[in-house]
Design an enzyme around this catalytic site. Sequence first.
Site: not given
Length: 538
Positions: A128, A340
């Site tokens: 992430d 992201d």
Amino acid sequence: MVARSLLLFAAVACVVVVAHNAAAITLSSRLIHRFSDEAMELRVSRNGSGFGNGNGEVAGSWPRRKTLEYYRMLVASDFQRQKMKLQFQLLFPSEGSQTMSFGNDFGWLHYTWIDIGTPNVSFLVALDTGSDLLWVPCDCVQCAPLSSSYYSSLDRDLSEYNPSISNSSKQLPCSHQLCESGPNCKSSKQPCPYVVNYISENTSSSGLLVEDILHLAAGGNDTSNSSVQAPVIIGCGMRQSGGYLDGVAPDGLMGLGPGEISVPSFLAKSGYVKNSFSFCFDEDSSGRIYFGDQGPANQHSTTFLPTTQNGNYETYIVGVEACCIGNSCIKQSGFQALVDSGTSFSFLPQEMYEVVSKEFDRRVNATRANYEGCPWNYCYKVSSQATPKIPSVTLVFPANNSFVIQNPVFVVNDSQGVNGFCLAIQPADGDLGIIGHNFMTGYRMVFDRETMKLGWSRSNCEDLSDAKGMHLTPPPKGTPSNPLPTNEQQSAPGNQAVAPAVAGRTPKPSAASARLTRCFYLLRLSFLIGLFHLFSTF
């Protein structure tokens, strides 16, 4: 840096100035070149020996300015400094650089196996770039199921971290500079608590921060493979909520953000590798991750934007100047976007989403369809008589650097084969877009935190077994390196233009929208979801 290699000494003077009955101290310094006569005299006066060999022959061993030997010694010194500063060219998890996506079972995120502690314990963590902390389930009060029987994709149970069993584990006290909760602690010596709230509705991880060893492997052109034990800060995740109890990152998450507490930050500050990392997500749900990788010299790049008024970077934000459908660029379509990997699919600001999706719809030669429970508004049925022609979606960054989305659609299969597809873009709640996992597929994505730039180059994510390099797939011959529409082809929505042919695919959801997870479980009951190449010239 060149300036650092040229300078050896700084002579500092302290001057006391008295004015208006107040004393002020002024510090000044004088820079001395490392190979100047004055530096030579200082070296002799300190060591009583000559330069380098300690035999007193100063003049003979000291390089004369602007000679070949002078420059040779400067270069040698630069190389020596690099060896002192960086121990390895590349690092990757000790179980291998491979990443993988398990589809709907794990929320379409990409994961990798990592080893933590002494003795080492393996964890399957999600990757992430939208957050900083590495956390794993630990001394669980409320965690996701860890038995492989809960997950059809796993052949072994997931792990739970126990700091008391790891010989290398140390509690992080509230007095530590990276303990954000420190001011709220009753004692500076008590363990540092943490709470991380994620974008998904009611999704969080909380517990205590500990320091332990992350096991890595080293590789590069100038090093043989070796093991590395890197101290990092880990979240002992005692309590998870939201999506982290419903199949997303059940065994932990590795935050790769720019914060000081992230794994890339620890590796760079410890001098292991350069302050950069890369990952690559392939079309077969596999991929690679490398720490220290700054990408190829011919990659495209764009600058990350500061996120605070004082110029700091809390997340990876880029500025998009335009959005193109096919080779028709939409006017006044600029926006900012978060890069992201922890978001499965991509989001555009509401106004931009409406314009892009309508232009996409106008160019698709397929019939609109509705799939119950699906979050996407623009879905289409596939006719057995005709192959759909799907236009590419291109993000244009400053300096005409284009980012062609390899596959902006999500393909739905049934027992008979391809049933339909959807434009896998959602409207964002605010003005910030999100470049999610599906937009990154087919690229080697480089997060260079030294220059604060995002780099990308086409890649098939293959890798050498000894981790000394990464194979890259060059674009087909005749393909322009920067496939932007010409000025004549650029137009407002509604005008005709010819779209280039592009190939690619799509993967995962996660920290962006709980609605996506609910949709995938509904689709799973009635469809076999697959991804395939659907692109052709439009």
